[in-house]
Structure formats: structure tokens, C-alpha cells
Enzyme design. Structure first.
Site, PDB file in Angstrom:
ATOM      1  N   HIS A  18      75.852 118.644 -26.201  1.00 40.29           N
ATOM      2  CA  HIS A  18      76.132 117.906 -27.434  1.00 40.29           C
ATOM      3  C   HIS A  18      77.149 118.647 -28.301  1.00 40.29           C
ATOM      4  O   HIS A  18      76.922 119.798 -28.659  1.00 40.29           O
ATOM      5  CB  HIS A  18      74.811 117.726 -28.198  1.00 40.29           C
ATOM      6  CG  HIS A  18      74.933 116.920 -29.448  1.00 40.29           C
ATOM      7  ND1 HIS A  18      74.460 117.361 -30.656  1.00 40.29           N
ATOM      8  CD2 HIS A  18      75.476 115.705 -29.674  1.00 40.29           C
ATOM      9  CE1 HIS A  18      74.695 116.448 -31.573  1.00 40.29           C
ATOM     10  NE2 HIS A  18      75.308 115.430 -31.010  1.00 40.29           N
ATOM     11  N   GLU A  45      79.713 116.190 -24.690  1.00 38.75           N
ATOM     12  CA  GLU A  45      80.010 115.111 -25.648  1.00 38.75           C
ATOM     13  C   GLU A  45      80.749 115.736 -26.803  1.00 38.75           C
ATOM     14  O   GLU A  45      80.493 116.894 -27.158  1.00 38.75           O
ATOM     15  CB  GLU A  45      78.688 114.492 -26.119  1.00 38.75           C
ATOM     16  CG  GLU A  45      78.818 113.362 -27.128  1.00 38.75           C
ATOM     17  CD  GLU A  45      78.716 113.780 -28.583  1.00 38.75           C
ATOM     18  OE1 GLU A  45      78.776 112.890 -29.437  1.00 38.75           O
ATOM     19  OE2 GLU A  45      78.604 115.002 -28.889  1.00 38.75           O
ATOM     20  N   ASP A  47      83.152 114.523 -30.705  1.00 39.43           N
ATOM     21  CA  ASP A  47      83.440 113.477 -31.686  1.00 39.43           C
ATOM     22  C   ASP A  47      84.927 113.467 -32.001  1.00 39.43           C
ATOM     23  O   ASP A  47      85.520 114.527 -32.242  1.00 39.43           O
ATOM     24  CB  ASP A  47      82.657 113.761 -32.974  1.00 39.43           C
ATOM     25  CG  ASP A  47      81.187 113.959 -32.707  1.00 39.43           C
ATOM     26  OD1 ASP A  47      80.525 112.993 -32.315  1.00 39.43           O
ATOM     27  OD2 ASP A  47      80.702 115.112 -32.851  1.00 39.43           O
ATOM     28  N   HIS A  60      83.188 116.111 -36.502  1.00 45.20           N
ATOM     29  CA  HIS A  60      82.024 115.248 -36.654  1.00 45.20           C
ATOM     30  C   HIS A  60      81.928 114.596 -38.025  1.00 45.20           C
ATOM     31  O   HIS A  60      81.754 113.377 -38.134  1.00 45.20           O
ATOM     32  CB  HIS A  60      80.740 116.033 -36.374  1.00 45.20           C
ATOM     33  CG  HIS A  60      79.506 115.188 -36.505  1.00 45.20           C
ATOM     34  ND1 HIS A  60      78.857 114.992 -37.707  1.00 45.20           N
ATOM     35  CD2 HIS A  60      78.824 114.454 -35.590  1.00 45.20           C
ATOM     36  CE1 HIS A  60      77.823 114.193 -37.522  1.00 45.20           C
ATOM     37  NE2 HIS A  60      77.781 113.851 -36.245  1.00 45.20           N
ATOM     38  N   GLU A 120      83.036 110.474 -28.055  1.00 43.08           N
ATOM     39  CA  GLU A 120      82.505 109.616 -29.118  1.00 43.08           C
ATOM     40  C   GLU A 120      83.604 109.306 -30.123  1.00 43.08           C
ATOM     41  O   GLU A 120      84.229 110.213 -30.672  1.00 43.08           O
ATOM     42  CB  GLU A 120      81.317 110.265 -29.827  1.00 43.08           C
ATOM     43  CG  GLU A 120      80.761 109.302 -30.876  1.00 43.08           C
ATOM     44  CD  GLU A 120      79.618 109.849 -31.718  1.00 43.08           C
ATOM     45  OE1 GLU A 120      78.944 110.811 -31.304  1.00 43.08           O
ATOM     46  OE2 GLU A 120      79.410 109.281 -32.812  1.00 43.08           O
TER      47      GLU A 120
HETATM   48  O1  G3P Z   1      76.861 110.824 -28.921  1.00 45.90           O
HETATM   49  C1  G3P Z   1      75.572 111.301 -29.175  1.00 45.90           C
HETATM   50  C2  G3P Z   1      75.475 111.930 -30.534  1.00 45.90           C
HETATM   51  O2  G3P Z   1      76.526 112.828 -30.686  1.00 45.90           O
HETATM   52  C3  G3P Z   1      75.504 110.920 -31.644  1.00 45.90           C
HETATM   53  O3  G3P Z   1      75.241 111.461 -32.893  1.00 45.90           O
HETATM   54  O4  G3P Z   1      75.902 112.258 -35.093  1.00 45.90           O
HETATM   55  O5  G3P Z   1      75.651 113.878 -33.240  1.00 45.90           O
HETATM   56  O6  G3P Z   1      77.567 112.303 -33.303  1.00 45.90           O
HETATM   57  P1  G3P Z   1      76.134 112.525 -33.647  1.00 45.90           P
HETATM   58 MG    MG Z   2      78.549 112.746 -31.415  1.00 43.08          MG
END
Ligand code: G3P
Ligand code: MG
Length: 248
Positions: A18, A45, A47, A60, A120
Site C-alpha cells: 500500500h 499501489e 496514488d 495521497h 490509484e
Molecule cells: O487503493 C487502496 C487504498 O489506497 C485506498 O485508500 O486512501 O489509502 O488511497 P487510500
Molecule cells: Mg491509495
């Protein structure tokens, strides 16, 4: 606009780092991806949002305040301004000098590291459609054939609509926090291949609904191996974790 049922993909691993490996290294940085790979992650993953001059950058929050030594909105800073910020020392002095990377720099690093990724689309509020367009277009143009095909996701249905228009062949998943009653309509309309859901919010009943509909689902953010086992038993395909090293 056409939409269709997508075939589930089979190449996404059970464990996805993450924001790289946000528990072990500064999130959304190249140093974090190197760390994730060193800890055994096969996918990460991260952002993506737009700078003022529409460079896709990894970040993020809407503002840089939490994860850099600067302040203010990402959408009001040029890439050069963002690049000057220290995005590592807030996490640990060991990472002093880590930068906010651009998407193309990130793709080059992932290629070298052999890491697959969930990209993302994380628009700064008010920039949903444009961010979906630019991130999807760059993904289609830049993603290397040596990596597993990219997987886009977003909480923004508008961003995913644009992604579908601009790059229909790039895989998409819908991110949900609260899962609405009409989730399946959106899934079909947006040509999604999976649902990415909050582990906290996922009920047994909702998991059964995904299974019955034949919709793969993946859960964020799971840092407890016992919780991962609960989710896998419900049919969850993958988990997003800040600590990929906790899951062998
Ligand atoms: O993509 C999974 C997760 O990253 C979604 O929540 O807020 O951590 O971007 P967040
Ligand atoms: Mg995310």
C-alpha cells in the site's frame, strides 16, 4: 458510450504493497517501492494526482503538509516546486531527500524493479475528470509490456468514466468506502474488472454479493495477518497492506 462485463484477471498477487510499503518507508516514493520490492512485494499501489502544470505526480493528500516539508495544495504547485520538497524526512531521517516522483519516473523505476502496480487516480478535489483523463492516457502510452498490465482504480466515478473514454483497454477497478446499493450498475457501466473495498466496511453479506455476482474484490488496508485470513475466507482476492513483510 459502451460498457461491458470484464473478464476477471488472474495475475494480481494476494499481497499488494500500500502506497509502496507505507509502514516501512515514506509513502508514494521511489525509495518506498525499492523497499517494498526488497521486502518481497510483487505489486504496489500508489496514488496519482496532477500538479498545477498537469504533471502526474504521486501523492495521497490534497495538500503536501503531512508528507513533505512544504505546505499547500498539490494542484497549486508546479512540478518543479513539488520536486524541491523533501518527502522523506517526515517519515525518518534515513529517507531525507526522497522526492515526490512523477508518474513517468515511477514507471521507469517499476520497470527496473519488476513491480506490477495498481495506479490509484486520486484527484485533488475539483479536478476529477481531468485527472482521470491524464492518468489514464499516460498509463496507456507509457506502461511497459514487461510488467503485468496496469490496473487503474479510483474512488471518483467521474475519473473512471474519463479513464474508460480515454483508455478503454486499461483495466479499471472501482474503489468503495461505503458500498452503495447500486454498486453493480456502476461496475457494469464503468466496465470494471474488480471492486476495491475497505476491509473495515466489508460485511459478510456484501462479500457474498460480490461472490454471487462473480465480481473479484480486494480489500484495503490490512496490516493484521488474522484479518487477511478472514478476508481470504470470504473470497477476497488480494489485500493492500502497509507491511507486505508481515505476510509470507
Ligand atoms: O487503493 C487502496 C487504498 O489506497 C485506498 O485508500 O486512501 O489509502 O488511497 P487510500
Ligand atoms: Mg491509495
Amino acid at each position: 458510450m459502451t460498457s461491458s462485463r470484464k473478464a476477471p484477471r488472474t495475475d494480481v498477487p494476494r499481497i499488494i504493497g500500500h502506497r509502496g510499503t507505507a509502514g516501512n518507508a515514506p509513502e508514494n516514493t521511489i525509495a518506498g517501492f525499492e523497499k517494498a520490492q526488497a521486502l518481497g512485494a510483487r505489486w504496489v499501489e500508489f496514488d496519482c494526482m496532477l500538479s498545477l502544470d498537469e504533471v502526474v505526480v504521486l501523492h495521497h493528500d490534497d495538500t503536501v503538509d503531512r508528507t513533505t516539508n512544504g505546505t499547500g495544495l498539490v494542484s497549486e504547485k508546479s512540478f518543479v516546486e513539488l520536486r524541491r520538497l523533501d518527502a522523506g524526512s517526515w517519515f525518518s531521517p534515513d529517507y531525507t531527500g526522497a522526492h515526490i516522483p512523477s508518474f513517468d519516473q515511477t514507471i521507469a523505476a517499476l520497470t527496473q524493479l519488476g513491480l506490477g502496480a495498481n495506479v490509484e487516480i486520486k484527484p485533488v478535489t475539483g479536478h476529477e475528470r481531468r485527472t482521470g483523463q491524464v492518468v489514464a492516457a499516460q498509463t496507456a502510452a507509457l506502461w511497459p509490456v514487461s510488467l503485468p498490465p496496469a490496473l487503474l482504480s479510483s474512488f471518483s466515478l467521474e475519473a473512471l468514466e474519463e479513464a474508460m473514454t480515454v483508455a478503454p483497454d486499461v483495466d479499471r477497478a472501482i474503489l468503495w468506502w461505503d458500498i452503495p446499493k447500486d454498486w453493480y450498475d456502476h461496475h457494469i457501466r464503468l466496465g470494471a474488472s474488480a471492486a476495491h473495498v475497505s476491509a473495515k466496511k466489508l460485511s459478510d453479506r456484501q462479500a457474498a454479493a460480490f461472490r454471487e455476482a462473480g465480481v473479484p474484490f480486494r480489500a484495503y488496508t490490512v496490516n493484521d495477518p488474522a484479518e487477511a485470513e478472514r478476508l481470504y475466507a470470504l473470497g477476497c482476492e488480494s489485500i493492500f497492506t502497509d507491511f507486505p513483510d508481515r505476510f509470507s
